[in-house]
Design a protein around this motif. Sequence first.
Motif, PDB file in Angstrom:
ATOM      1  N   ASN A  70      31.259  92.313  83.154  1.00  0.00           N
ATOM      2  CA  ASN A  70      31.460  91.621  81.877  1.00  0.00           C
ATOM      3  C   ASN A  70      32.775  90.847  81.838  1.00  0.00           C
ATOM      4  O   ASN A  70      32.867  89.808  81.185  1.00  0.00           O
ATOM      5  N   PHE A  71      33.793  91.349  82.543  1.00  0.00           N
ATOM      6  CA  PHE A  71      35.078  90.642  82.597  1.00  0.00           C
ATOM      7  C   PHE A  71      34.911  89.282  83.253  1.00  0.00           C
ATOM      8  O   PHE A  71      35.348  88.250  82.722  1.00  0.00           O
ATOM      9  N   PHE A  72      34.276  89.248  84.433  1.00  0.00           N
ATOM     10  CA  PHE A  72      34.057  87.975  85.130  1.00  0.00           C
ATOM     11  C   PHE A  72      33.070  87.093  84.365  1.00  0.00           C
ATOM     12  O   PHE A  72      33.222  85.866  84.326  1.00  0.00           O
ATOM     13  N   TYR A  73      32.096  87.750  83.757  1.00  0.00           N
ATOM     14  CA  TYR A  73      31.072  87.025  82.988  1.00  0.00           C
ATOM     15  C   TYR A  73      31.716  86.291  81.811  1.00  0.00           C
ATOM     16  O   TYR A  73      31.518  85.078  81.625  1.00  0.00           O
ATOM     17  N   GLU A  74      32.529  87.012  81.041  1.00  0.00           N
ATOM     18  CA  GLU A  74      33.195  86.399  79.895  1.00  0.00           C
ATOM     19  C   GLU A  74      34.240  85.371  80.330  1.00  0.00           C
ATOM     20  O   GLU A  74      34.389  84.324  79.695  1.00  0.00           O
ATOM     21  N   SER A  75      34.975  85.670  81.394  1.00  0.00           N
ATOM     22  CA  SER A  75      35.999  84.746  81.879  1.00  0.00           C
ATOM     23  C   SER A  75      35.380  83.419  82.321  1.00  0.00           C
ATOM     24  O   SER A  75      35.975  82.351  82.133  1.00  0.00           O
ATOM     25  N   PHE A  76      34.168  83.497  82.892  1.00  0.00           N
ATOM     26  CA  PHE A  76      33.482  82.273  83.315  1.00  0.00           C
ATOM     27  C   PHE A  76      33.178  81.378  82.115  1.00  0.00           C
ATOM     28  O   PHE A  76      33.434  80.163  82.140  1.00  0.00           O
ATOM     29  N   PHE A  77      32.666  81.979  81.043  1.00  0.00           N
ATOM     30  CA  PHE A  77      32.338  81.181  79.852  1.00  0.00           C
ATOM     31  C   PHE A  77      33.599  80.718  79.117  1.00  0.00           C
ATOM     32  O   PHE A  77      33.611  79.653  78.510  1.00  0.00           O
TER      33      PHE A  77
END
Length: 453
Positions: A70-77
């Motif tokens: 979720n950290f990488f997922y949110e950081s991408f957006f």
Amino acid sequence: MQNIFLLIISLLFYAFADWRFLALLGVTTFVNYYLGIKIYKVPQERKKTIFLYIGILFNLGMLVYFKYFNFFYESFFDLLSLFGVASSHSILVILLPLGISFFTFQVLGYLVDVYNEEIEPNTDLLEFSVFVAFFPKILSGPIERAASFIPQIQKKRKFSYKVCVDGLRQILWGLFAKVVIAENCAEFTNRIFDQYTDQSGSLLLIGAFFYAIQLYADFSGYSNMAIGVSKLFGIQLMRNFSTPFFATNISDFWRRWHISLTTWMLDYVFTPLSFVLRKYQKTGVLLAIVITFILVGFWHGANWTFIVYGLLHGLYFIPLVYSQKMNVKQKVAQGKRLPSIKETIQMLALFILIMLTDIFFRAKDVTTALDHLKTIFSASIFDFPAEIYGNITIITLTLIGVFMIVEWINRERKHDFDIANCKGYIRWGSYISIFILIFFFGRSSETFIYFQF
């Protein structure tokens, strides 16, 4: 039979936390057991490396998915939004298996040690399973090395009264640190940090002080209890804390704080990095340190606050690296009852630095941490914090004083409550006093801070 018993109670213990993750623990155990044997038996160096990389990808893949997806997922957006690309997305609900950071690093170290031929792989699945799942250390460490742990369970353990009593001392001291020191500090830190926008700089500074003590007492308390319980089964775990607040520089602090993680990072991250960057001399060493500590911070959690926390600790090494004092080991007040004025100033200055940096460890995001520090370094730091002044504050500070005095007395001994050589009336007086303090000032708690990591 001893190992069968340990494995059963370890699996039951982990199941009490969340039985659904027993399958993950089982898969991790079987895969790494098999890979360790393959790495050792395959004659070709290329195939050894392939099996090692498979192990690294498997273990880090599990860790990244459960802990960091979720950290990488949110950081991408978030990155897309910076470029004006609007997109809607939802967060996946992923449960974090307890202890995953600890047992993942443990098996990774095992595979690397087998690859480097520092140890032979364990070919007994029962023994290897106990190594991975041993209940005192699985949730919050210490991160044990196979070379020191497995030989202990390959032989029959015999009851030792002396070792058992010493283990009970550590359990008692760890319990005192957790339910008396950490939980009484938490009464202040939770209130202050949760309502930080309404507080003065002086009160936020007090909150930072209590949190630094809480964090240490909470985690060192767990470690002492884990080590103490292990001694009851005839197994010695490595020491995880060695009075870190009596360190006089940042390098010495990390030799004393979360020792099992520090040594793991030193062996498997810093040393290879410093070898690659050795041509850049001191700058290369510093870069290796900063990268290592960023990873130390990120190991703690999927949040930019932990990355900043690690980065700051890495940058604190700059003076030591360029003055060539990084490896200088200094024992404070060695052979003396009290430290010198210089040592006292160094310890206080380092504690304040650590205390302020811990704000990033506690804050929900970087902005909140910066707001904290901004308020602390404002004129309101001189305001009298009347709202926290009272008997409960005096009692808590007194308890912290007792805690630190005992640790100071035992700073050069095997653990924080090593009073085996004291006279009988001193030992029993200490036991009874701690029991009384736990009874009257202990507070209940459902978890440890490091369970979230």
